[in-house]
Design an enzyme around this catalytic site. Sequence first.
Site, PDB file in Angstrom:
ATOM      1  N   TYR A  94       0.840  -1.210   0.000  1.00 62.76           N
ATOM      2  CA  TYR A  94       0.000   0.000   0.000  1.00 62.76           C
ATOM      3  C   TYR A  94       0.877   1.263   0.000  1.00 62.76           C
ATOM      4  CZ  TYR A  94      -3.701   3.194   1.645  1.00 62.76           C
ATOM      5  OH  TYR A  94      -4.593   4.226   1.782  1.00 62.76           O
ATOM      6  N   LYS A 147       1.120   4.250  -2.773  1.00 63.21           N
ATOM      7  CA  LYS A 147       0.798   5.649  -2.448  1.00 63.21           C
ATOM      8  C   LYS A 147       2.002   6.565  -2.675  1.00 63.21           C
ATOM      9  CE  LYS A 147      -3.522   5.004  -1.459  1.00 63.21           C
ATOM     10  NZ  LYS A 147      -4.533   5.545  -2.367  1.00 63.21           N
TER      11      LYS A 147
END
Length: 248
Positions: free
Chosen positions: A156, A160
Amino acid sequence: MKTLNDKIALVTGGSRGIGRAIALILASAGAHVVITYRNSSREAQAVVEEIKKKGQESVAFQADVSVLKQSEEVVEKITSQFKRIDVLVNNAGITKDGLLMRISESDWDAVIDTNLKGVFNMTKATLRPMLGQRSGKVINMTSIVGLTGNAGQTNYAASKAGIIGFTKSLAKEVGSRNIQVNAVAPGYVETDMTAQLTDEQRKLLIDQIPLRRTAKPEEIAHVVKFLASPEADYITGQVICVDGGMMM
Ligand code: NAP
């Protein structure tokens, strides 16, 4: 006059959580709002109905952002119906958390394909009409985790952080065409994505937030609305943290 009067906005992952709040707030500011979703057709339709009650046009399309062809089809439908796209909010995202040694290849791919490739797919499809119009706003949903890293979220956080590099690079590419590209980095927001935290994990997190509370989705959406508005015409390539002070 409302700040987004008759602008055409596309919000990916507008069926729930932060995307839903963004769609509703952009509509309240005068935009006609198209949302996409992956599974939640009932929730997506409810958002469309709420927007229509505000007097704005709205449509929901089922489309997986990780598939370029589906992203292109959504944009084709919007340009044939509305003739332009003024605002793209790349909000759709997922988590598949775990320590690196336990993250499977498929969980790695799912997070990168949805969160990062999804931004490439939707932006590439939307940029063509924006370049033709010589105006547009692209707003990408990153996370403070993309700036700080987080144990248990290598996939993740990488997606990002990738969005931040994408945002700054594209801002440099298309600035001369009057297209602004920015990212919003929320801290901890109360949505389905964060609902599975235990009370103890939640308390530990809140202890790290100077404002001592989590965010409501609307608090992220208001910043997106500002970045989508003409008031933000001189802002590009920025990452705006909306995190109760966590990044200080
Ligand atoms: P959420 O409540 O889980 O909602 C996610 C949304 O994305 C849903 O509308 C979902 O559609 C859609 N979506 C997921 N995969 C998709 C795909 N492949 N194609 C199209 N749509 C897809 O999440 P959220 O908390 O609102 O998060 C929204 C964004 O903010 C994400 O990018 C997330 O990483 C970011 N963010 C969230 C937090 C937080 O604390 N919540 C913090 C920082 C950043 P369905 O309803 O059909 O599944």
